[in-house]
Design a protein around this motif. Sequence first.
Motif, short mmCIF file in Angstrom:
data_model
loop_
_atom_site.label_atom_id
_atom_site.label_comp_id
_atom_site.label_asym_id
_atom_site.label_seq_id
_atom_site.Cartn_x
_atom_site.Cartn_y
_atom_site.Cartn_z
N ASN A 1 0.83 -1.21 0.00
CA ASN A 1 0.00 0.00 0.00
C ASN A 1 0.86 1.26 0.00
N PHE A 2 1.96 1.21 0.76
CA PHE A 2 2.86 2.37 0.81
C PHE A 2 3.47 2.61 -0.57
N LEU A 3 3.95 1.56 -1.21
CA LEU A 3 4.58 1.72 -2.52
C LEU A 3 3.58 2.19 -3.57
N ALA A 4 2.33 1.82 -3.40
CA ALA A 4 1.31 2.24 -4.37
C ALA A 4 1.02 3.73 -4.27
N ASN A 5 1.26 4.33 -3.09
CA ASN A 5 0.90 5.73 -2.88
C ASN A 5 2.10 6.64 -2.62
N HIS A 6 3.30 6.09 -2.64
CA HIS A 6 4.49 6.89 -2.36
C HIS A 6 5.55 6.67 -3.43
N ASP A 7 6.33 7.70 -3.62
CA ASP A 7 7.43 7.66 -4.57
C ASP A 7 8.53 6.76 -4.02
N ALA A 8 8.95 5.77 -4.82
CA ALA A 8 9.94 4.80 -4.34
C ALA A 8 11.29 5.45 -4.08
N LEU A 9 11.62 6.53 -4.77
CA LEU A 9 12.92 7.15 -4.63
C LEU A 9 13.00 8.04 -3.39
N THR A 10 12.02 8.91 -3.19
CA THR A 10 12.09 9.90 -2.12
C THR A 10 11.26 9.54 -0.89
N GLY A 11 10.31 8.61 -1.04
CA GLY A 11 9.42 8.29 0.06
C GLY A 11 8.27 9.27 0.21
N LEU A 12 8.24 10.32 -0.63
CA LEU A 12 7.14 11.27 -0.60
C LEU A 12 5.91 10.68 -1.28
N LEU A 13 4.78 11.33 -1.14
CA LEU A 13 3.60 10.90 -1.88
C LEU A 13 3.89 10.93 -3.38
N ASN A 14 3.31 9.97 -4.11
CA ASN A 14 3.35 10.04 -5.57
C ASN A 14 2.04 10.65 -6.07
N ARG A 15 1.86 10.64 -7.37
CA ARG A 15 0.66 11.27 -7.94
C ARG A 15 -0.61 10.59 -7.44
N GLN A 16 -0.60 9.25 -7.38
CA GLN A 16 -1.78 8.53 -6.92
C GLN A 16 -2.07 8.82 -5.45
N GLY A 17 -1.01 8.81 -4.64
CA GLY A 17 -1.21 9.10 -3.22
C GLY A 17 -1.69 10.52 -2.99
N LEU A 18 -1.18 11.44 -3.80
CA LEU A 18 -1.60 12.83 -3.67
C LEU A 18 -3.06 12.99 -4.06
N ASP A 19 -3.46 12.34 -5.14
CA ASP A 19 -4.86 12.42 -5.56
C ASP A 19 -5.80 11.90 -4.47
N ALA A 20 -5.38 10.81 -3.82
CA ALA A 20 -6.20 10.26 -2.74
C ALA A 20 -6.27 11.23 -1.56
N ALA A 21 -5.15 11.89 -1.26
CA ALA A 21 -5.12 12.84 -0.14
C ALA A 21 -5.93 14.09 -0.44
N LEU A 22 -5.99 14.46 -1.72
CA LEU A 22 -6.71 15.67 -2.10
C LEU A 22 -8.22 15.45 -2.22
#
Length: 399
Positions: free
Chosen positions: A215-236
């Motif tokens: 779940n973390f990898l699906a919603n976070h950028d693997a390089l930086t650990g920050l949210l990725n686009r999908q995780g950001l969309d879910a948070a927004l």
Amino acid sequence: MAEISRADIRSRIGVVLWLLDPVIDAPKEARTLLLGQLLSSPLAIIMGSVNSSLVTAIGFFRHDGNIFAVFVTLELLMLTLRLMVMRYISHVKAAGKLPFVDLSILFSILWCALQGSFAFFIMQTGDTVLMVLSATLIMGIIGPICARNFSAPRLALLLVCLCDLPFKTGAVLSGDPWLFALVIMTPPFFLGAMQVILTFQKSLISTLQAENRNNFLANHDALTGLLNRQGLDAALAGLLENNSRVAILGADLDGFKQANDEFGHLVGDKLLREVGVRLASSVRAGDLVARIGGDEFLIVIKGLPPEDVMHITERLIASVAEEPIEIDGIVVKVGVSIGYSCYPEDAKEIEQLRLFADSALYSVKRAVKGIAHRFIAFGETTGRPRIAETTDLVIEPTL
């Protein structure tokens, strides 16, 4: 009032908290699910009482003793009380509240003590039929105890002891010397029970950790650990429902491509990680930082008016550009350009905010890099989109 840390049940009694501790280190989600197991399987409670009542009834008809009637009465009373407590817990959880489990744990302990006392008494009767039925009953109880309470090894071991030790004590005191073998069998039995309990625990935790990692990898950028686009969309999603202030900042690194080309992708990756750390440390808890691709980041600031958002953009620019970044002996200095848009002043929905922030960012990149612009949707006189509120901080990246 005491409370189990990071779990979905509560207790007012310190001893109960100690008994319910999973013992092993487990993440929040695992602890919640582990402790939730204690409130599951009401059918196991019913079947245990049914079997115990059956053995007690057989003893009553074979010996016509009042003690068996007492045991039957206590068994039925205990079953009624336990079902009432489970119904209460179910209603509390359905209301979205944390249930207290003191009575549930207390009745579990009393019920197991009752089974142990009954087994001890039966082993003293010398009735072979009842002794076999009692041994079968105790072994049949211990299995569900381990399966239902593996999340709390201390509680599970206590319940097993309350059932098993009186039974074996009664057997040893029955007068048959061959039953002394049960004394030798007891330590391996308890070691096996604990192994089963801990194996169940580890298996569940391993499964949850793997699921959480996915779940973390699906919603976070693997390089930086920050949210990725999908995780950001879910948070927004639904962020504007309470009509609170929100600002979206688009950020793009200045000088990153040159550094990446000159020093290689390995240095570039480490550079992005460090920038991600600096950006995340420059915003408040609750704000969002995401890497949406390449050297582009998106930041969400909550609850601040535009003038305060502008101050945050200055802090973000300074966090990236003021101090050079050293990577494997290579000193790299990059900057960041920011475009942002504010709700409700500039846009009325999230997609508009993102679009306007992107437009402001592109304007910055085409003009003077290393600064921040706010996008205002409509000019006061022209009715056309315009760029406004440029920050004064300009730090040129150098290599």
